[in-house]
Design an enzyme around this catalytic site. Structure first.
Site, PDB file in Angstrom:
ATOM      1  N   GLU A  59       8.423  -2.207   5.641  1.00  0.00           N
ATOM      2  CA  GLU A  59       7.711  -2.070   4.361  1.00  0.00           C
ATOM      3  C   GLU A  59       7.609  -3.484   3.794  1.00  0.00           C
ATOM      4  OE1 GLU A  59       6.131   0.374   3.156  1.00  0.00           O
ATOM      5  OE2 GLU A  59       7.092   2.256   3.747  1.00  0.00           O
ATOM      6  N   GLU A 104      -3.679   0.061   1.900  1.00  0.00           N
ATOM      7  CA  GLU A 104      -2.595  -0.268   2.827  1.00  0.00           C
ATOM      8  C   GLU A 104      -3.112  -0.409   4.255  1.00  0.00           C
ATOM      9  OE1 GLU A 104       1.751   1.482   4.267  1.00  0.00           O
ATOM     10  OE2 GLU A 104       0.525   2.658   2.883  1.00  0.00           O
ATOM     11  N   HIS A 125      -1.254   3.760   9.102  1.00  0.00           N
ATOM     12  CA  HIS A 125      -2.395   4.446   8.490  1.00  0.00           C
ATOM     13  C   HIS A 125      -3.681   4.118   9.249  1.00  0.00           C
ATOM     14  CE1 HIS A 125       0.392   5.790   5.471  1.00  0.00           C
ATOM     15  NE2 HIS A 125       0.845   4.538   5.431  1.00  0.00           N
ATOM     16  N   HIS A 155       3.866  -1.550   7.398  1.00  0.00           N
ATOM     17  CA  HIS A 155       3.439  -0.778   6.229  1.00  0.00           C
ATOM     18  C   HIS A 155       3.515  -1.627   4.962  1.00  0.00           C
ATOM     19  CE1 HIS A 155       3.108   3.278   8.004  1.00  0.00           C
ATOM     20  NE2 HIS A 155       3.875   2.712   8.919  1.00  0.00           N
TER      21      HIS A 155
END
Length: 178
Positions: free
Chosen positions: A144, A26, A9, A79
């Protein structure tokens, strides 16, 4: 080994946003962990290239093209997960289904993370058609790190000590997968 570290991101794309017990985007967590991973890998003698070093937007295809152009040996995208339920928790690592080399690296990195954080749920290694996995020419994974939408895990993700331990575990997993 040349490792491309991708902080997910950035810029106008905050990614997932946790709001309880405080607001955390995030894009901030991913950049913090990515910078620590860069330091950890460089301290171990690896050459690291970063898709972003500050809060800016980088298109998914550009992230992959960057890694390909620089001839990275490994690609790691960082992430933080999100779910509709605040109870969702755990760590998981994705690889591209067609990659014979991505899966072993994903297994190694997830194993190192769970070894470092045994109290966290192991959500497993999974296949995904994410652009950064599909468009890269080298073994590529997407980590993640935890669920930013879980209040307890949000606090975990925000802690610099935990971020440093995650970076070290990811580095361990990358090295073990060679």
């Amino acid at each position: 080994m040349k490792v491309c570290v991708d902080a997910g991101h950035g810029g106008n794309d905050p990614g997932a946003v946790g709001t309880t017990p405080f607001r955390l985007e995030e894009k901030k967590v991913t950049l913090d962990i990515a910078r620590l991973l860069e330091e950890e890998l460089e301290a171990r003698g690896h050459w690291v290239v970063m898709t972003r070093r500050r809060d800016r937007f980088v298109a998914l295809s550009s992230r992959a093209e960057f890694a390909n152009r620089l001839g990275a040996d490994r690609f790691v995208s960082i992430h933080a997960n999100a779910a509709g339920s605040a109870a969702a928790r755990g760590m998981e690592v994705f690889h591209f289904a067609a990659s014979q080399t991505g899966k072993p690296m994903a297994e190694s990195v997830l194993g190192a993370l769970i070894k470092t954080f045994p109290e966290h749920q192991n959500r497993g290694v999974k296949e995904a058609n994410f652009a950064v996995l599909r468009l890269t020419d080298m073994p590529a994974i997407l980590v993640e790190s935890e669920f930013i939408t879980n209040p307890t895990q949000l606090q975990f993700l925000a802690d610099p000590g935990n971020q440093a331990l995650m970076a070290a575990a990811i580095a361990d997993g990358i090295e073990a997968a060679r």
